[in-house]
Scaffold this motif. Structure first.
Motif, PDB file in Angstrom:
ATOM      1  N   PRO A   6       0.807  -1.220   0.000  1.00 40.68           N
ATOM      2  CA  PRO A   6       0.000   0.000   0.000  1.00 40.68           C
ATOM      3  C   PRO A   6       0.841   1.270   0.000  1.00 40.68           C
ATOM      4  CG  PRO A   6       0.173  -0.844   2.219  1.00 40.68           C
ATOM      5  CD  PRO A   6       0.869  -1.856   1.331  1.00 40.68           C
ATOM      6  N   ARG A   7       0.290   2.330  -0.594  1.00 43.96           N
ATOM      7  CA  ARG A   7       0.747   3.702  -0.398  1.00 43.96           C
ATOM      8  C   ARG A   7      -0.469   4.486   0.087  1.00 43.96           C
ATOM      9  NH1 ARG A   7       3.968   0.237  -3.486  1.00 43.96           N
ATOM     10  NH2 ARG A   7       5.803   1.287  -4.328  1.00 43.96           N
ATOM     11  N   VAL A   8      -0.281   5.336   1.076  1.00 40.37           N
ATOM     12  CA  VAL A   8      -1.405   6.060   1.673  1.00 40.37           C
ATOM     13  C   VAL A   8      -1.092   7.550   1.733  1.00 40.37           C
ATOM     14  CG1 VAL A   8      -2.749   6.406   3.783  1.00 40.37           C
ATOM     15  CG2 VAL A   8      -2.235   4.093   3.020  1.00 40.37           C
ATOM     16  N   ALA A   9      -2.092   8.369   1.414  1.00 41.23           N
ATOM     17  CA  ALA A   9      -2.006   9.824   1.544  1.00 41.23           C
ATOM     18  C   ALA A   9      -3.372  10.346   1.948  1.00 41.23           C
ATOM     19  CB  ALA A   9      -1.535  10.462   0.240  1.00 41.23           C
ATOM     20  N   VAL A  10      -3.428  11.602   2.390  1.00 44.87           N
ATOM     21  CA  VAL A  10      -4.667  12.156   2.934  1.00 44.87           C
ATOM     22  C   VAL A  10      -5.047  13.429   2.185  1.00 44.87           C
ATOM     23  CG1 VAL A  10      -3.481  13.531   4.726  1.00 44.87           C
ATOM     24  CG2 VAL A  10      -5.862  12.799   5.080  1.00 44.87           C
ATOM     25  N   THR A  11      -6.359  13.637   2.011  1.00 44.84           N
ATOM     26  CA  THR A  11      -6.857  14.855   1.386  1.00 44.84           C
ATOM     27  C   THR A  11      -6.961  15.958   2.437  1.00 44.84           C
ATOM     28  OG1 THR A  11      -9.173  14.291   1.812  1.00 44.84           O
ATOM     29  CG2 THR A  11      -8.212  13.499  -0.256  1.00 44.84           C
ATOM     30  N   GLU A  12      -7.222  17.169   1.968  1.00 49.53           N
ATOM     31  CA  GLU A  12      -7.336  18.303   2.881  1.00 49.53           C
ATOM     32  C   GLU A  12      -8.481  18.113   3.869  1.00 49.53           C
ATOM     33  OE1 GLU A  12      -7.208  23.202   2.676  1.00 49.53           O
ATOM     34  OE2 GLU A  12      -7.612  22.025   0.851  1.00 49.53           O
ATOM     35  N   ASP A  13      -9.550  17.401   3.443  1.00 52.09           N
ATOM     36  CA  ASP A  13     -10.705  17.217   4.331  1.00 52.09           C
ATOM     37  C   ASP A  13     -10.585  15.973   5.223  1.00 52.09           C
ATOM     38  OD1 ASP A  13     -11.233  15.039   2.718  1.00 52.09           O
ATOM     39  OD2 ASP A  13     -13.207  15.707   2.074  1.00 52.09           O
ATOM     40  N   GLY A  14      -9.434  15.303   5.186  1.00 52.99           N
ATOM     41  CA  GLY A  14      -9.215  14.188   6.100  1.00 52.99           C
ATOM     42  C   GLY A  14      -9.622  12.829   5.589  1.00 52.99           C
ATOM     43  N   THR A  15      -9.796  12.673   4.283  1.00 58.21           N
ATOM     44  CA  THR A  15     -10.058  11.363   3.692  1.00 58.21           C
ATOM     45  C   THR A  15      -8.734  10.719   3.306  1.00 58.21           C
ATOM     46  OG1 THR A  15     -12.211  12.041   2.823  1.00 58.21           O
ATOM     47  CG2 THR A  15     -11.180  10.114   1.814  1.00 58.21           C
TER      48      THR A  15
ATOM     49  N   ALA B  19       1.780   2.960  -6.910  1.00 50.70           N
ATOM     50  CA  ALA B  19       1.252   4.279  -7.256  1.00 50.70           C
ATOM     51  C   ALA B  19       1.614   5.318  -6.194  1.00 50.70           C
ATOM     52  CB  ALA B  19      -0.261   4.224  -7.417  1.00 50.70           C
ATOM     53  N   SER B  20       2.144   6.461  -6.661  1.00 46.69           N
ATOM     54  CA  SER B  20       2.573   7.545  -5.784  1.00 46.69           C
ATOM     55  C   SER B  20       1.783   8.797  -6.123  1.00 46.69           C
ATOM     56  CB  SER B  20       4.077   7.807  -5.970  1.00 46.69           C
ATOM     57  OG  SER B  20       4.832   6.641  -5.739  1.00 46.69           O
ATOM     58  N   VAL B  21       0.736   9.079  -5.345  1.00 44.13           N
ATOM     59  CA  VAL B  21      -0.123  10.222  -5.617  1.00 44.13           C
ATOM     60  C   VAL B  21       0.610  11.511  -5.228  1.00 44.13           C
ATOM     61  CG1 VAL B  21      -1.258  10.220  -3.353  1.00 44.13           C
ATOM     62  CG2 VAL B  21      -2.489  11.080  -5.358  1.00 44.13           C
ATOM     63  N   LEU B  22       0.320  12.603  -5.922  1.00 40.22           N
ATOM     64  CA  LEU B  22       0.992  13.875  -5.685  1.00 40.22           C
ATOM     65  C   LEU B  22       0.478  14.533  -4.402  1.00 40.22           C
ATOM     66  CD1 LEU B  22       2.966  16.061  -6.680  1.00 40.22           C
ATOM     67  CD2 LEU B  22       1.059  17.055  -7.975  1.00 40.22           C
TER      68      LEU B  22
ATOM     69  N   ILE C  32      -2.720  15.465  -0.111  1.00 40.25           N
ATOM     70  CA  ILE C  32      -2.933  15.353  -1.551  1.00 40.25           C
ATOM     71  C   ILE C  32      -3.272  16.713  -2.139  1.00 40.25           C
ATOM     72  CG2 ILE C  32      -4.399  14.295  -3.318  1.00 40.25           C
ATOM     73  CD1 ILE C  32      -4.749  11.912  -1.382  1.00 40.25           C
ATOM     74  N   VAL C  33      -2.663  17.020  -3.282  1.00 42.00           N
ATOM     75  CA  VAL C  33      -2.892  18.300  -3.947  1.00 42.00           C
ATOM     76  C   VAL C  33      -3.164  18.045  -5.429  1.00 42.00           C
ATOM     77  CG1 VAL C  33      -0.408  18.626  -4.349  1.00 42.00           C
ATOM     78  CG2 VAL C  33      -1.930  20.604  -4.363  1.00 42.00           C
ATOM     79  N   PRO C  34      -4.138  18.718  -6.041  1.00 41.28           N
ATOM     80  CA  PRO C  34      -4.375  18.548  -7.481  1.00 41.28           C
ATOM     81  C   PRO C  34      -3.373  19.357  -8.300  1.00 41.28           C
ATOM     82  CG  PRO C  34      -5.974  20.069  -6.560  1.00 41.28           C
ATOM     83  CD  PRO C  34      -5.163  19.563  -5.406  1.00 41.28           C
ATOM     84  N   HIS C  35      -3.248  18.974  -9.564  1.00 37.68           N
ATOM     85  CA  HIS C  35      -2.446  19.740 -10.523  1.00 37.68           C
ATOM     86  C   HIS C  35      -3.354  20.127 -11.680  1.00 37.68           C
ATOM     87  CE1 HIS C  35       0.839  21.030 -13.093  1.00 37.68           C
ATOM     88  NE2 HIS C  35       0.309  20.291 -14.051  1.00 37.68           N
ATOM     89  N   ASN C  36      -3.492  21.442 -11.887  1.00 38.75           N
ATOM     90  CA  ASN C  36      -4.377  21.949 -12.950  1.00 38.75           C
ATOM     91  C   ASN C  36      -5.771  21.336 -12.876  1.00 38.75           C
ATOM     92  OD1 ASN C  36      -2.437  23.672 -13.966  1.00 38.75           O
ATOM     93  ND2 ASN C  36      -1.780  22.286 -15.605  1.00 38.75           N
ATOM     94  N   GLY C  37      -6.297  21.239 -11.656  1.00 33.29           N
ATOM     95  CA  GLY C  37      -7.671  20.786 -11.479  1.00 33.29           C
ATOM     96  C   GLY C  37      -7.865  19.295 -11.434  1.00 33.29           C
TER      97      GLY C  37
ATOM     98  N   ALA D 283       4.474  11.232  -4.006  1.00 35.78           N
ATOM     99  CA  ALA D 283       5.377  12.272  -4.505  1.00 35.78           C
ATOM    100  C   ALA D 283       5.082  13.594  -3.802  1.00 35.78           C
ATOM    101  CB  ALA D 283       5.216  12.415  -6.012  1.00 35.78           C
ATOM    102  N   ILE D 284       6.085  14.495  -3.774  1.00 33.39           N
ATOM    103  CA  ILE D 284       5.949  15.750  -3.042  1.00 33.39           C
ATOM    104  C   ILE D 284       6.234  16.940  -3.949  1.00 33.39           C
ATOM    105  CG2 ILE D 284       6.694  17.092  -1.051  1.00 33.39           C
ATOM    106  CD1 ILE D 284       7.599  14.547   0.271  1.00 33.39           C
ATOM    107  N   LEU D 285       5.275  17.850  -4.025  1.00 33.76           N
ATOM    108  CA  LEU D 285       5.464  19.121  -4.725  1.00 33.76           C
ATOM    109  C   LEU D 285       6.211  20.070  -3.797  1.00 33.76           C
ATOM    110  CD1 LEU D 285       4.884  21.115  -7.065  1.00 33.76           C
ATOM    111  CD2 LEU D 285       2.714  21.634  -5.907  1.00 33.76           C
ATOM    112  N   THR D 286       7.385  20.535  -4.224  1.00 30.88           N
ATOM    113  CA  THR D 286       8.206  21.460  -3.439  1.00 30.88           C
ATOM    114  C   THR D 286       8.456  22.723  -4.260  1.00 30.88           C
ATOM    115  OG1 THR D 286      10.388  20.755  -4.236  1.00 30.88           O
ATOM    116  CG2 THR D 286       9.363  19.416  -2.508  1.00 30.88           C
ATOM    117  N   ASP D 287       9.196  23.673  -3.695  1.00 25.01           N
ATOM    118  CA  ASP D 287       9.519  24.884  -4.444  1.00 25.01           C
ATOM    119  C   ASP D 287      10.560  24.635  -5.525  1.00 25.01           C
ATOM    120  OD1 ASP D 287      11.683  24.457  -2.805  1.00 25.01           O
ATOM    121  OD2 ASP D 287      11.692  26.455  -1.916  1.00 25.01           O
TER     122      ASP D 287
END
Length: 370
Positions: free
Chosen positions: A136-145, A194-197, A207-212, A266-270
């Motif tokens: 498994p790979r696990v990540a969380v949305t802004e609303d806690g899902t 799978a590595s979600v952004l 978790i963050v979207p890219h271009n929607g 994956a991680i979006l950085t500056d």
């Protein structure tokens, strides 16, 4: 003359120091194994789980515990690890289930004692029985899902699948992620890893979207990508011929000469998007002879923040290699540090990884101490 124990300790220190290379400013790390805590999870032959398909109790985590995901909830770290029973001989021939452990400090683990995701008499049975739920790979949305992307293994075709949860203990399975895309064209191909952004926001990786649209990297032999509107139904990125677009591939003569398998989210950085991945070394002429043949070492890639499909650069040397005895013994004696779980916890990055397909360990990066 130094004692054998001191000599071994000195050699181990040299080996660990050599693997802690100076990283470029875009990379995440260095990661250091905290002394005296690893492995943090090991097989347990005392726990039993009533299997709904075999209809009998099974020692579900007795053979191996490895390849973990990780998440933070209520100021605690949760590790979701792959556990294998003793129903078969060799990697891929037993049944895997996903266990759960929690920790207040990231290293001392309290295990739930039963799996939280497993093959059941449900609509996913045809994809998960008898091989199980893996890696498994696990990540969380802004609303806690919480989103889990894992491999369904029916001992015929490995398929990426999605599950969601609010508490990390109860998961809703959504099935294979490519089932509907392109009229099911990629439903029956082998897919995994799978590595979600994500990005670091308000003190946590989320978790963050890219271009929607949501974005993920995936793949074992190559790095591919996919997009989604809802995190559970994904559309693979294809090239002009309609084939899966290869974003990164193995390199002859490098530690990743055989496989470039995606790791934790994956991680979006500056600096761009950093993808941590698992590089497998070949044996023979195309291998990197600095590393053991067939070993898994950990690498990092940098993708463009504006065009996530564009690879900018990657490390030529791994930032983690198998050095500890439990990283080089077990199901996979060639040596494995297989990274899958990454969290930001108490101002540090904790990286959880599988050791020789048999145990779970952690390494720590403290940005303040860089």
């Amino acid at each position: 003359m130094k004692s054998p124990r001191l000599l071994v300790s000195a050699l181990l220190f040299i080996s660990l120091s050599a693997s802690a290379q100076k990283l470029p400013d875009w990379a995440i790390g260095p990661f250091v194994r905290p002394p005296g805590v690893n492995p943090v999870i090991a097989p347990d032959s005392t726990t039993r789980f009533y299997d709904p398909l075999r209809q009998e109790p099974v020692d579900w985590e007795s053979n191996d515990t490895f390849n973990p995901a990780a998440a933070v909830k209520d100021n605690r770290v949760y590790v979701m690890y792959r556990a294998e029973d003793r129903s078969g001989i060799g990697i891929g021939h037993r049944t895997s289930r996903i266990g759960l452990a929690e920790s207040s400090n990231g290293t001392s683990m309290k295990r739930l004692g039963k799996p939280v995701l497993f093959p059941d008499n449900d609509e996913q049975r045809e994809f998960e029985w008898t091989g199980g739920c893996e890696d498994p790979r696990v990540a969380v949305t802004e609303d806690g899902t919480y989103l889990m992307l894992y491999t369904q293994w029916n001992k015929k075709v490995p398929r990426l699948a999605a599950a969601t949860s609010k508490d990390l203990k109860h998961w809703k399975k959504h099935g294979p992620v490519f089932q509907d895309a392109y009229n099911g064209r990629f439903h029956n191909i082998a897919s995994k890893s799978a590595s979600v952004l994500t990005t670091l926001k308000n003190g946590r990786l989320q978790i963050v979207p890219h271009n929607g649209k949501y974005w993920m990297y995936w793949g074992e032999n190559h790095v591919y990508a996919a997009t989604s509107d809802n995190l559970v139904d994904w559309v693979p990125v294809v090239d002009e011929q309609g084939k899966l677009k290869e974003l990164a591939s193995p390199r002859k003569g490098y530690f990743d000469s055989h496989l470039t398998e995606c790791g934790p989210p994956a991680i979006l950085t500056d600096k761009g998007i950093v993808l941590l991945y698992n590089g497998k070394n070949r044996s023979g002429a195309d291998s990197d002879t600095s590393y053991t043949a067939n070993s898994y070492c950990a690498g990092q890639m940098l993708f463009s923040a504006t065009d996530p499909s564009r690879l900018i650069t990657r490390l030529d040397k791994p930032f983690m290699v198998p050095v500890e005895s439990f990283e080089k013994s077990g199901q996979y004696p060639a040596g494995t540090v297989f990274i899958e779980g990454l969290v930001y916890f108490q101002h540090k990055y904790l990286l959880y990884y599988g050791c020789a397909d048999s145990r779970v360990a952690v390494a720590v990066y403290d940005p303040a101490g860089k």
